[in-house]
Write a protein that holds these residues in place. Structure first.
Motif, short mmCIF file in Angstrom:
data_model
loop_
_atom_site.label_atom_id
_atom_site.label_comp_id
_atom_site.label_asym_id
_atom_site.label_seq_id
_atom_site.Cartn_x
_atom_site.Cartn_y
_atom_site.Cartn_z
N SER A 169 0.76 -1.16 -0.07
CA SER A 169 -0.02 0.04 0.11
C SER A 169 0.94 1.27 0.00
N ASP A 170 0.32 2.62 -0.20
CA ASP A 170 0.81 3.71 -0.20
C ASP A 170 0.42 4.61 0.84
N VAL A 172 1.11 4.87 3.95
CA VAL A 172 2.63 5.42 4.67
C VAL A 172 3.62 5.50 3.65
N GLY A 173 4.03 6.78 3.17
CA GLY A 173 5.04 6.87 2.16
C GLY A 173 4.25 6.55 0.99
N SER A 174 4.99 6.28 -0.29
CA SER A 174 4.66 6.21 -1.31
C SER A 174 5.40 5.56 -2.28
N GLY A 175 5.18 4.83 -3.36
CA GLY A 175 5.90 4.20 -4.45
C GLY A 175 5.86 2.48 -4.10
N GLN A 176 5.33 1.95 -3.08
CA GLN A 176 5.24 0.64 -2.90
C GLN A 176 4.25 0.02 -4.41
N THR A 177 3.09 0.31 -4.41
CA THR A 177 2.33 -0.16 -5.32
C THR A 177 2.92 0.29 -6.86
N LYS A 178 3.48 1.19 -6.99
CA LYS A 178 4.31 1.31 -8.44
C LYS A 178 5.44 0.34 -8.80
N GLN A 179 6.15 -0.08 -7.47
CA GLN A 179 7.19 -0.75 -7.55
C GLN A 179 6.85 -2.11 -7.62
#
Length: 252
Positions: A169-170, A172-179
């Motif tokens: 999920s995104d 907390v922070g961001s970028g996990q779902t993109k990676q």
């Protein structure tokens, strides 16, 4: 048998396509940390040295106390070391290594799992492959590596528990779902579940217990959208215990 698995792993690595992540590039002026990481990967890419001394000191399993090895990446590595409690009172052995992908785990599967003579192994892997931690790859290559680990375990009389890849999920922070695109996680999990059923292995479904109505990792179960916090491990532990018990009884 072992030689065939090595050749299979090599073939899978050679067949990967640049579809999951950008190509990894060496920085022109690496920092000290980047240089150390490059040297570590060159000298011991699968990290065979991480547990070498621990494995030598472990000894044989005790009669009547089944040993279980947990093979995985940082989600396994941190369990009971940095966060949560790792199954006190059991001969459960943590062999997770942060950042690892399935080809690395396959290369260390014999010394870090088979040689320890466990009754069962719990394999949680694939999220870092999707993220491209060791270069671009394909779902087919990930699946092949997971299958090879399962085959190697079965050939040595070790019961196999295959865990689903956890959601990300995104919140907390961001970028996990993109990676780690959720659709790729779902596709890999569908294969893992089907393969486990076909091969009479135990499927450990962390995903369903940890995903919210938006298809993301529940905010309260993670500190960064990828790794479990103490509450996350508290959800995972009884699921793992149940799957292990099923495997030790003889699987499906």
């Amino acid at each position: 048998m072992f030689r065939s698995h090595v050749f299979l792993a090599a073939g899978l690595l050679a067949a990967t396509a640049a579809t999951a992540a950008p190509q990894i590039a060496v920085p022109e002026r690496p920092t000290a940390e980047q240089r150390a990481d490059i040297e570590r990967r060159l000298n011991d890419w699968p990290a065979l040295g991480r547990y070498a001394k621990d494995n030598a000191a472990l000894g044989a399993p005790k009669p009547g106390q089944p040993r279980v090895v947990f093979m995985g990446d940082s989600i396994t590595d941190a369990w009971g070391r940095e966060i949560g409690t790792f199954f006190p009172g059991h001969d459960y052995v943590n062999r997770g290594i942060s950042g690892q992908t399935t080809p690395q785990m396959l290369l260390r599967f014999r010394p870090d799992v088979v040689a320890l003579k466990p009754a069962a192994v719990v394999i949680l892997a694939g999220t870092n492959d999707i993220a491209g931690n060791t270069g671009p790859t394909t779902l087919e290559a990930i699946e092949g590596n997971l299958a090879s680990m399962a085959e190697l375990a079965k050939a040595n009389g070790i019961r196999v528990v295959l865990a689903s890849v956890m959601p990300v999920s995104d919140y907390v922070g961001s970028g996990q779902t993109k990676q780690r695109p959720p659709e790729k996680i779902l596709a890999l999990n569908a294969w893992i579940k089907a393969y486990a059923a076909r091969e009479h292995l135990v499927y450990l479904d962390y995903y369903t217990a940890m995903v919210d109505t938006r298809g993301a990792l529940k905010k309260e179960l993670s500190y960064d959208g990828l790794h479990p916090n103490a509450a996350g491990y508290a959800v995972m532990a009884p699921l793992a215990e149940k799957a292990i018990a099923e495997a030790l009884r003889g699987g499906r």
